[in-house]
Design an enzyme around this catalytic site. Structure first.
Site, PDB file in Angstrom:
ATOM      1  N   PRO A  55       7.357 -27.135 -26.289  1.00  0.00           N
ATOM      2  CA  PRO A  55       6.888 -26.762 -24.984  1.00  0.00           C
ATOM      3  C   PRO A  55       5.455 -27.213 -24.304  1.00  0.00           C
ATOM      4  O   PRO A  55       4.677 -27.469 -24.864  1.00  0.00           O
ATOM      5  CB  PRO A  55       6.762 -25.204 -25.105  1.00  0.00           C
ATOM      6  CG  PRO A  55       6.495 -25.051 -26.365  1.00  0.00           C
ATOM      7  CD  PRO A  55       7.146 -26.205 -27.246  1.00  0.00           C
ATOM      8  N   ASN A  56       5.673 -27.599 -23.105  1.00  0.00           N
ATOM      9  CA  ASN A  56       4.529 -27.914 -22.167  1.00  0.00           C
ATOM     10  C   ASN A  56       4.118 -29.616 -22.284  1.00  0.00           C
ATOM     11  O   ASN A  56       3.626 -30.127 -21.556  1.00  0.00           O
ATOM     12  CB  ASN A  56       3.295 -27.203 -22.178  1.00  0.00           C
ATOM     13  CG  ASN A  56       3.591 -25.613 -21.783  1.00  0.00           C
ATOM     14  OD1 ASN A  56       4.470 -25.376 -20.565  1.00  0.00           O
ATOM     15  ND2 ASN A  56       3.347 -24.861 -22.572  1.00  0.00           N
ATOM     16  N   ARG A  59      -2.076 -32.758 -16.510  1.00  0.00           N
ATOM     17  CA  ARG A  59      -3.313 -31.792 -16.507  1.00  0.00           C
ATOM     18  C   ARG A  59      -3.915 -31.547 -17.954  1.00  0.00           C
ATOM     19  O   ARG A  59      -3.451 -32.224 -19.021  1.00  0.00           O
ATOM     20  CB  ARG A  59      -2.606 -30.271 -16.537  1.00  0.00           C
ATOM     21  CG  ARG A  59      -2.343 -30.094 -14.834  1.00  0.00           C
ATOM     22  CD  ARG A  59      -1.846 -28.950 -14.761  1.00  0.00           C
ATOM     23  NE  ARG A  59      -0.943 -28.802 -13.429  1.00  0.00           N
ATOM     24  CZ  ARG A  59       0.255 -28.559 -13.297  1.00  0.00           C
ATOM     25  NH1 ARG A  59       1.012 -27.938 -14.405  1.00  0.00           N
ATOM     26  NH2 ARG A  59       0.692 -28.652 -12.129  1.00  0.00           N
ATOM     27  N   TYR A  66      -5.655 -33.660 -24.008  1.00  0.00           N
ATOM     28  CA  TYR A  66      -4.741 -34.391 -24.308  1.00  0.00           C
ATOM     29  C   TYR A  66      -4.465 -35.864 -23.919  1.00  0.00           C
ATOM     30  O   TYR A  66      -3.652 -36.305 -24.159  1.00  0.00           O
ATOM     31  CB  TYR A  66      -3.433 -33.471 -24.068  1.00  0.00           C
ATOM     32  CG  TYR A  66      -3.378 -32.013 -24.710  1.00  0.00           C
ATOM     33  CD1 TYR A  66      -3.240 -31.783 -26.067  1.00  0.00           C
ATOM     34  CD2 TYR A  66      -3.309 -30.984 -23.664  1.00  0.00           C
ATOM     35  CE1 TYR A  66      -3.313 -30.670 -26.472  1.00  0.00           C
ATOM     36  CE2 TYR A  66      -3.274 -29.912 -24.352  1.00  0.00           C
ATOM     37  CZ  TYR A  66      -3.284 -29.461 -25.650  1.00  0.00           C
ATOM     38  OH  TYR A  66      -3.236 -28.272 -26.174  1.00  0.00           O
ATOM     39  N   ASN A  94       6.256 -32.499 -32.693  1.00  0.00           N
ATOM     40  CA  ASN A  94       5.264 -31.688 -32.129  1.00  0.00           C
ATOM     41  C   ASN A  94       5.531 -30.552 -31.675  1.00  0.00           C
ATOM     42  O   ASN A  94       6.159 -30.239 -30.461  1.00  0.00           O
ATOM     43  CB  ASN A  94       4.399 -32.560 -31.181  1.00  0.00           C
ATOM     44  CG  ASN A  94       3.087 -31.936 -30.648  1.00  0.00           C
ATOM     45  OD1 ASN A  94       2.944 -30.827 -30.977  1.00  0.00           O
ATOM     46  ND2 ASN A  94       2.294 -32.829 -30.224  1.00  0.00           N
ATOM     47  N   ALA A 148       2.745 -25.262 -29.106  1.00  0.00           N
ATOM     48  CA  ALA A 148       2.394 -23.930 -29.100  1.00  0.00           C
ATOM     49  C   ALA A 148       3.045 -23.197 -30.116  1.00  0.00           C
ATOM     50  O   ALA A 148       2.608 -22.304 -31.089  1.00  0.00           O
ATOM     51  CB  ALA A 148       2.332 -23.087 -28.211  1.00  0.00           C
ATOM     52  N   HIS A 202       1.942 -22.454 -33.955  1.00  0.00           N
ATOM     53  CA  HIS A 202       1.268 -21.615 -34.651  1.00  0.00           C
ATOM     54  C   HIS A 202       1.976 -20.090 -34.574  1.00  0.00           C
ATOM     55  O   HIS A 202       1.439 -18.889 -35.000  1.00  0.00           O
ATOM     56  CB  HIS A 202      -0.066 -21.311 -33.424  1.00  0.00           C
ATOM     57  CG  HIS A 202      -0.634 -22.661 -33.357  1.00  0.00           C
ATOM     58  ND1 HIS A 202      -1.079 -23.448 -34.035  1.00  0.00           N
ATOM     59  CD2 HIS A 202      -0.713 -23.206 -32.157  1.00  0.00           C
ATOM     60  CE1 HIS A 202      -1.276 -24.626 -33.623  1.00  0.00           C
ATOM     61  NE2 HIS A 202      -1.278 -24.547 -32.278  1.00  0.00           N
ATOM     62  N   GLU A 215       4.989 -33.640 -39.015  1.00  0.00           N
ATOM     63  CA  GLU A 215       4.240 -32.609 -37.694  1.00  0.00           C
ATOM     64  C   GLU A 215       3.533 -33.596 -37.293  1.00  0.00           C
ATOM     65  O   GLU A 215       2.358 -34.102 -37.999  1.00  0.00           O
ATOM     66  CB  GLU A 215       3.677 -31.320 -38.430  1.00  0.00           C
ATOM     67  CG  GLU A 215       2.853 -30.657 -37.451  1.00  0.00           C
ATOM     68  CD  GLU A 215       2.407 -29.343 -38.227  1.00  0.00           C
ATOM     69  OE1 GLU A 215       2.540 -29.222 -39.455  1.00  0.00           O
ATOM     70  OE2 GLU A 215       1.592 -28.531 -37.542  1.00  0.00           O
ATOM     71  N   HIS A 269       0.232 -33.916 -34.110  1.00  0.00           N
ATOM     72  CA  HIS A 269      -0.532 -33.089 -32.863  1.00  0.00           C
ATOM     73  C   HIS A 269      -1.345 -34.028 -32.297  1.00  0.00           C
ATOM     74  O   HIS A 269      -2.020 -34.994 -32.941  1.00  0.00           O
ATOM     75  CB  HIS A 269      -1.417 -31.890 -33.363  1.00  0.00           C
ATOM     76  CG  HIS A 269      -0.564 -30.725 -34.076  1.00  0.00           C
ATOM     77  ND1 HIS A 269       0.377 -30.003 -33.125  1.00  0.00           N
ATOM     78  CD2 HIS A 269      -0.199 -30.593 -35.154  1.00  0.00           C
ATOM     79  CE1 HIS A 269       0.961 -29.124 -34.025  1.00  0.00           C
ATOM     80  NE2 HIS A 269       0.850 -29.643 -35.124  1.00  0.00           N
ATOM     81  N   LEU A 270      -1.428 -34.076 -30.939  1.00  0.00           N
ATOM     82  CA  LEU A 270      -2.379 -35.011 -30.219  1.00  0.00           C
ATOM     83  C   LEU A 270      -3.705 -34.831 -30.483  1.00  0.00           C
ATOM     84  O   LEU A 270      -4.433 -35.789 -30.856  1.00  0.00           O
ATOM     85  CB  LEU A 270      -2.228 -34.827 -28.682  1.00  0.00           C
ATOM     86  CG  LEU A 270      -0.791 -35.480 -28.373  1.00  0.00           C
ATOM     87  CD1 LEU A 270      -0.227 -34.686 -26.892  1.00  0.00           C
ATOM     88  CD2 LEU A 270      -0.366 -36.906 -28.343  1.00  0.00           C
ATOM     89  N   SER A 271      -4.185 -33.624 -30.657  1.00  0.00           N
ATOM     90  CA  SER A 271      -5.409 -33.250 -30.568  1.00  0.00           C
ATOM     91  C   SER A 271      -5.538 -32.498 -32.121  1.00  0.00           C
ATOM     92  O   SER A 271      -4.666 -32.401 -32.965  1.00  0.00           O
ATOM     93  CB  SER A 271      -5.840 -31.768 -30.024  1.00  0.00           C
ATOM     94  OG  SER A 271      -4.929 -30.783 -30.110  1.00  0.00           O
ATOM     95  N   ARG A 298     -10.266 -27.066 -33.189  1.00  0.00           N
ATOM     96  CA  ARG A 298     -10.122 -26.149 -31.897  1.00  0.00           C
ATOM     97  C   ARG A 298     -10.257 -24.699 -32.382  1.00  0.00           C
ATOM     98  O   ARG A 298     -10.756 -24.096 -33.266  1.00  0.00           O
ATOM     99  CB  ARG A 298      -8.849 -26.574 -31.366  1.00  0.00           C
ATOM    100  CG  ARG A 298      -8.662 -27.876 -30.690  1.00  0.00           C
ATOM    101  CD  ARG A 298      -7.653 -28.464 -30.099  1.00  0.00           C
ATOM    102  NE  ARG A 298      -7.590 -27.865 -28.651  1.00  0.00           N
ATOM    103  CZ  ARG A 298      -6.461 -27.793 -28.154  1.00  0.00           C
ATOM    104  NH1 ARG A 298      -5.401 -28.302 -28.243  1.00  0.00           N
ATOM    105  NH2 ARG A 298      -6.308 -27.309 -26.977  1.00  0.00           N
TER     106      ARG A 298
END
Ligand code: CA2
Length: 165
Positions: free
Chosen positions: A10-11, A18, A23, A74, A77, A80, A98, A100-102, A107
């Protein structure tokens, strides 16, 4: 040909529009183009999809049981929160990376826990878009080491045992 399913959660369709400080400025289309380009170089067929819906991601993972040798995901959200995605990945048993960009471990604390990591072959976090091409290279090497061949995927074409024909 080796076939890999790439799933964006998602997103991630908003990438580049944004939250660029977290990101980056690369769009999802640009990330997909770099995955496709590397896949062609490696002689791998990739199928790339994005969904904002947990159930749709679960359905696509279930479908990967036959026809795909690996998954790159990826889960965004859902990383988690989603026991459903974890269970689907565990059920299909297709080697999964798996991404993740960040760096989720640097974080907020709620991002440190991944429900996916425990059923994944590997986790790549913090390299930005490069994480996807690293994942594809790693998966390709893993599958080659396993002797994965085109036309042998999932449970429809089980591996021969020692006593097999
Ligand atoms: O670092 C990652 O790749 C994440 O999976 C991204 C997720 C986040 O929930 C994970 O903790 C880490 C968020 C994806 C949302 O992406 C956006 C992109 C542009 C604008 C807004 C959100």
């Amino acid at each position: 040909m080796v076939r890999v399913l790439v799933l964006h959660g998602p997103n991630l369709n908003l990438l580049g529009t944004r939250e660029q400080s977290i990101y980056g400025s690369t769009s999802l289309d640009a990330i997909d183009a770099s995955i496709s380009s590397l896949a062609e170089e490696l002689g791998i067929e990739v199928d790339i999809r994005q969904s904002n819906a947990e159930g749709e991601l679960v359905t696509w993972i279930q479908e990967a049981r036959t026809g795909y040798h690996g998954i790159i995901i990826n889960p965004a959200a859902y990383t988690h929160t989603s026991i459903a995605i974890r269970d689907a990945l565990a059920a299909v048993g297709v080697p999964t990376v798996e991404v993740h960009l960040s760096n989720i471990h640097q974080r907020e604390e709620f991002r440190h826990r991944s429900f996916i990591a425990g059923v994944a072959l590997a986790q790549i976090a913090g390299f930005g878009p490069t994480g996807y091409t690293l994942a594809l290279r790693g998966l390709a090497e893993h599958l080659a080491a396993q002797g994965t061949k085109a036309g042998r995927t999932g449970s429809k074409q089980p591996r021969r045992t020692r006593r097999g024909i």
